[in-house]
Design a protein around this motif. Structure first.
Motif, short mmCIF file in Angstrom:
data_model
loop_
_atom_site.label_atom_id
_atom_site.label_comp_id
_atom_site.label_asym_id
_atom_site.label_seq_id
_atom_site.Cartn_x
_atom_site.Cartn_y
_atom_site.Cartn_z
N THR A 91 0.84 -1.20 0.00
CA THR A 91 0.00 0.00 0.00
C THR A 91 0.87 1.25 0.00
OG1 THR A 91 -1.84 -1.06 1.12
CG2 THR A 91 -1.67 1.34 1.33
N ALA A 92 0.69 2.10 -0.99
CA ALA A 92 1.55 3.27 -1.15
C ALA A 92 1.08 4.11 -2.32
CB ALA A 92 3.00 2.84 -1.41
N VAL A 93 1.60 5.31 -2.39
CA VAL A 93 1.49 6.11 -3.61
C VAL A 93 2.67 5.71 -4.48
CG1 VAL A 93 1.58 8.40 -4.63
CG2 VAL A 93 0.34 8.04 -2.47
N TYR A 94 2.38 5.38 -5.73
CA TYR A 94 3.42 4.96 -6.67
C TYR A 94 3.67 6.09 -7.66
CZ TYR A 94 3.31 0.21 -4.91
OH TYR A 94 3.43 -0.89 -4.09
N TYR A 95 4.94 6.48 -7.74
CA TYR A 95 5.35 7.54 -8.66
C TYR A 95 6.20 6.94 -9.78
CZ TYR A 95 4.38 10.81 -4.79
OH TYR A 95 3.81 11.54 -3.78
N CYS A 96 6.00 7.42 -10.99
CA CYS A 96 6.99 7.14 -12.02
C CYS A 96 7.88 8.38 -12.15
CB CYS A 96 6.36 6.78 -13.36
SG CYS A 96 5.49 8.10 -14.19
N ALA A 97 9.12 8.16 -12.53
CA ALA A 97 10.07 9.26 -12.65
C ALA A 97 11.08 8.94 -13.74
CB ALA A 97 10.78 9.50 -11.32
N GLY A 102 22.09 9.48 -11.49
CA GLY A 102 22.04 9.98 -10.13
C GLY A 102 20.88 10.87 -9.78
N ARG A 103 19.89 11.00 -10.65
CA ARG A 103 18.77 11.86 -10.28
C ARG A 103 17.48 11.43 -10.97
NH1 ARG A 103 22.06 15.01 -13.75
NH2 ARG A 103 20.99 16.12 -15.43
N PHE A 104 16.37 11.81 -10.32
CA PHE A 104 15.04 11.52 -10.82
C PHE A 104 14.32 12.84 -11.07
CE2 PHE A 104 15.53 7.14 -9.89
CZ PHE A 104 16.20 7.04 -8.69
N ASP A 105 13.98 13.08 -12.33
CA ASP A 105 13.35 14.34 -12.69
C ASP A 105 12.81 14.27 -14.10
OD1 ASP A 105 14.39 17.41 -13.97
OD2 ASP A 105 12.82 17.24 -12.43
N PRO A 106 11.51 14.56 -14.30
CA PRO A 106 10.54 14.91 -13.29
C PRO A 106 9.90 13.67 -12.67
CG PRO A 106 9.48 14.99 -15.39
CD PRO A 106 10.92 14.58 -15.65
N TRP A 107 8.92 13.92 -11.78
CA TRP A 107 8.10 12.87 -11.19
C TRP A 107 6.66 13.08 -11.66
CZ3 TRP A 107 9.76 10.18 -6.30
CH2 TRP A 107 11.12 10.39 -6.01
N GLY A 108 5.92 11.99 -11.74
CA GLY A 108 4.50 12.13 -11.99
C GLY A 108 3.80 12.55 -10.71
N GLN A 109 2.48 12.69 -10.79
CA GLN A 109 1.72 13.14 -9.62
C GLN A 109 1.44 12.00 -8.64
OE1 GLN A 109 0.31 12.17 -12.38
NE2 GLN A 109 -1.52 11.04 -11.80
N GLY A 110 1.66 10.76 -9.10
CA GLY A 110 1.46 9.61 -8.23
C GLY A 110 0.09 8.98 -8.38
N THR A 111 0.03 7.68 -8.11
CA THR A 111 -1.25 6.97 -8.10
C THR A 111 -1.27 6.07 -6.87
OG1 THR A 111 -2.77 5.61 -9.42
CG2 THR A 111 -0.45 5.03 -9.56
N LEU A 112 -2.40 6.10 -6.15
CA LEU A 112 -2.49 5.39 -4.88
C LEU A 112 -2.93 3.95 -5.07
CD1 LEU A 112 -2.51 5.38 -1.76
CD2 LEU A 112 -4.88 6.21 -1.87
N VAL A 113 -2.18 3.06 -4.48
CA VAL A 113 -2.52 1.64 -4.46
C VAL A 113 -2.81 1.24 -3.02
CG1 VAL A 113 -1.65 -0.70 -4.81
CG2 VAL A 113 -1.14 1.09 -6.49
N THR A 114 -3.99 0.71 -2.79
CA THR A 114 -4.38 0.28 -1.46
C THR A 114 -4.67 -1.22 -1.49
OG1 THR A 114 -5.38 2.43 -0.99
CG2 THR A 114 -5.98 0.60 0.46
N VAL A 115 -3.95 -1.98 -0.68
CA VAL A 115 -4.14 -3.42 -0.60
C VAL A 115 -4.81 -3.74 0.73
CG1 VAL A 115 -3.07 -5.69 -0.75
CG2 VAL A 115 -2.06 -3.74 -1.97
N SER A 116 -6.06 -4.13 0.65
CA SER A 116 -6.84 -4.38 1.86
C SER A 116 -8.02 -5.29 1.55
CB SER A 116 -7.34 -3.05 2.44
OG SER A 116 -8.19 -3.27 3.55
N SER A 117 -8.38 -6.10 2.53
CA SER A 117 -9.54 -6.97 2.36
C SER A 117 -10.81 -6.26 2.78
CB SER A 117 -9.35 -8.25 3.17
OG SER A 117 -9.08 -7.94 4.52
#
Lengths: 117, 110
Positions: A91-97, A102-117
């Motif tokens: 469970t986390a926000v997943y970013y692509c970059a 040695g660096r990450f730029d830019p980043w996306g806005q993120g997408t939330l993944v929730t793992v729960s029953s």
């Protein structure tokens, strides 16, 4: 301008699967390594996986190795993360970059993944 | 690969300067000049503010500066402003299988 937009997050049960996508624009996608980075709620950043520019090599964090698969379609300027056997700790926000030496730029806005029953 | 070590929090008054440390090993910061820093405001994606130890991307304020000594990198914010209140993460290239390792993160309070 250079932009990354993630999609595909959502709620999934433990053991389930999800496929994230990242649409790139504003730069020559095939020239760059690309990365997925995640951030669990109220936690720090964790590097998850990256793929080389033409997709010949992929690298994974030990925490996802054997369960996640990174891929890319340079014709479609898209990056993907296939996530199988999901666990609560994924469970986390997943970013692509975009990754350069040695660096990450830019980043996306993120997408939330929730793992729960 | 263990995360790079940062202080959990640093605070300062407007106009002051603060420094955030990032401690690694000879497998990462101590060997490579591929150290980067990211600023993250609540609910937002991280933003690159320093790369290659001390270089600023175009558009980043010159109030942000980076340096390195041995296995420790540092980020200094001078002339602290309210908008600098955020989380800050360092990152370094590493010889381990992960290739990149992040710091534990530092919350800056102004």
């Amino acid at each position: 301008q250079v932009q990354l937009v993630e999609s595909g997050g959502g709620l999934v049960k433990p053991g389930g699967s999800l496929r994230l996508s990242c649409a790139a624009s504003g730069f020559t996608f095939s020239d760059y390594y690309m990365t997925w980075i995640r951030q669990a709620p109220a936690k720090g950043l964790e590097w998850v996986s990256y793929i080389t520019d033409i997709g010949k090599a992929q690298y994974y964090a030990d925490s996802v190795k054997g369960r996640f698969t990174i891929s890319r379609d340079n014709a479609e300027n898209s990056l993907y993360l296939q996530m199988n056997s999901l666990r609560a700790e994924d469970t986390a926000v997943y970013y692509c970059a975009r990754r350069r030496a040695g660096r990450f730029d830019p980043w996306g806005q993120g997408t939330l993944v929730t793992v729960s029953s | 690969q263990s995360a790079l070590t940062q202080p959990a929090s640093v605070s300062g008054s407007p106009g002051q300067s603060i420094t955030i440390s990032c401690t690694g090993t000879s497998s990462d910061i101590g060997t490579y000049n591929y150290v980067s820093w990211y600023q993250q405001h609540p609910g937002k994606a991280p933003k690159l503010i320093i790369y290659d130890v001390s270089n600023r991307p175009s558009g980043v304020s010159n109030r942000f500066s980076g340096s390195k000594s041995g296995n420790t990198a540092s980020l200094t914010i001078s002339g602290l402003q309210a908008e600098d209140e955020a989380d800050y993460y360092c990152c370094s290239y590493t010889t381990t299988t992960t290739l990149d390792v992040f710091g534990t993160g530092t919350k800056v309070t102004v």
